[in-house]
Design an enzyme around this catalytic site. Sequence first.
Site, mmCIF file in Angstrom:
data_model
loop_
_atom_site.group_PDB
_atom_site.id
_atom_site.type_symbol
_atom_site.label_atom_id
_atom_site.label_comp_id
_atom_site.label_asym_id
_atom_site.label_seq_id
_atom_site.Cartn_x
_atom_site.Cartn_y
_atom_site.Cartn_z
ATOM 1 N N ARG A 4 0.696 -1.171 -0.026
ATOM 2 C CA ARG A 4 -0.004 0.129 -0.041
ATOM 3 C C ARG A 4 0.903 1.227 0.041
ATOM 4 N NH1 ARG A 4 -3.509 -2.788 -1.512
ATOM 5 N NH2 ARG A 4 -5.710 -3.098 -0.837
ATOM 6 N N GLU A 51 -2.776 7.749 -4.216
ATOM 7 C CA GLU A 51 -3.359 7.542 -5.387
ATOM 8 C C GLU A 51 -4.494 8.187 -6.105
ATOM 9 O OE1 GLU A 51 -1.899 3.098 -4.680
ATOM 10 O OE2 GLU A 51 -3.917 2.683 -5.658
ATOM 11 N N HIS A 95 -1.009 0.012 -9.920
ATOM 12 C CA HIS A 95 -1.752 -0.835 -8.899
ATOM 13 C C HIS A 95 -2.399 -2.179 -9.688
ATOM 14 C CE1 HIS A 95 -4.023 -0.689 -4.587
ATOM 15 N NE2 HIS A 95 -3.668 -1.988 -5.212
HETATM 16 C C1 GLV Z 1 -5.106 -5.084 -4.097
HETATM 17 O O1 GLV Z 1 -4.427 -3.974 -3.754
HETATM 18 C C2 GLV Z 1 -5.827 -5.901 -3.138
HETATM 19 O O2 GLV Z 1 -5.828 -5.426 -2.003
HETATM 20 O O3 GLV Z 1 -6.347 -6.664 -3.468
#
Ligand code: GLV
Length: 336
Positions: A246, A275, A293
């Site tokens: 993250r 983001e 991502h």
């Molecule tokens: C993606 O970042 C997830 O948490 O699935």
Amino acid sequence: MAKIFVTRKIPGNSLEKLKESGNEVVISEFGRPLTAEELLEKSKGVDCLLSLLTDRIDADVMDAIGPQLKIISNYAVGFDNIDVKAAGDRGIIVTNTPSDEVNEAVAEHTWALILALARRIVESDEFVRNQGYFAASGGYKGWEPDSFLGPSVKGKTLGIIGLGRIGSMVARRAKGYELTVLYNKHSRELEIEKEMGIRFCELDELLASSDFVTLHVPLTDETRGMINKETLGRMKQGSYLVNTARGPIVDESDLIEALDSGKLAGAALDVFESEPTISPKLISMPNVIMTPHIASATWEARNKMGEQAVTAIIDVINGAKPQNMVDERVWDVRRK
Ligand code: GLV
Ligand code: GLV
């Protein structure tokens, strides 16, 4: 008949299955993250919410949806977008979508980034195309003895911060590339240590000893900003950072400083502090690889995520305990 709101269309056929369940299913028509107002307007009065990691779901949202809301099924492994405590206090079940498929996808993406950093794949691709940072370079004129040199990964040390399912799949894959693996976690994983030949160490030692550091912790109050001026300062000179976890785990401006000063040789980021906004400085740096991502974006993972997110909702509607509750204790105090 239960009312279900899906905040965005997801790939695969799981939403078809949801529609066939005989419940009232509304899928957002926007095909983009909803604004807070849109989310409230669309989800008011529903029994079940299928949310994405781009939906921020706090106590106010839960209360605005209403006292009939029974489950928030998050189409993601991470659930930092949801106030899990507020949900638990209200007897609302929260589920996520961890699976071998998604963990493998993130582990594979992490390795793609490690290798791309070492072998400067993105920079050299831009160079060949005569684009981006290298737009004015004149492009490729044939083999050269010294172009785009980078380190071999063999024999280097990989530091894994967070050895959950994803972290251990990253460790497993390090064997083939013959790296030494160190990890840090709250508790030791003796079995995994033995099976994979990896070593536990304190964070400081891991940072000081690793050529590549990769993050596999969830975003919590404790991990927010854990990679900052101080911890970056403890990293090995010329090392690399990979973040597929993250964004806010890393202080982006401190990272930029560490890259600028040469403390870090490079960084690969699949996630960003704010983001989808990314610092223009970061974008201008040739030794930074950025992906949007997509660490979990394999067909296999996204199909599985959809299946799990939908199954959790159908289970709860049928009065069955769903898999992957983020807090199992809520089952006993759940809204009926
Ligand atoms: C993606 O970042 C997830 O948490 O699935
Ligand atoms: C989550 O990131 C995990 O390691 O399972």
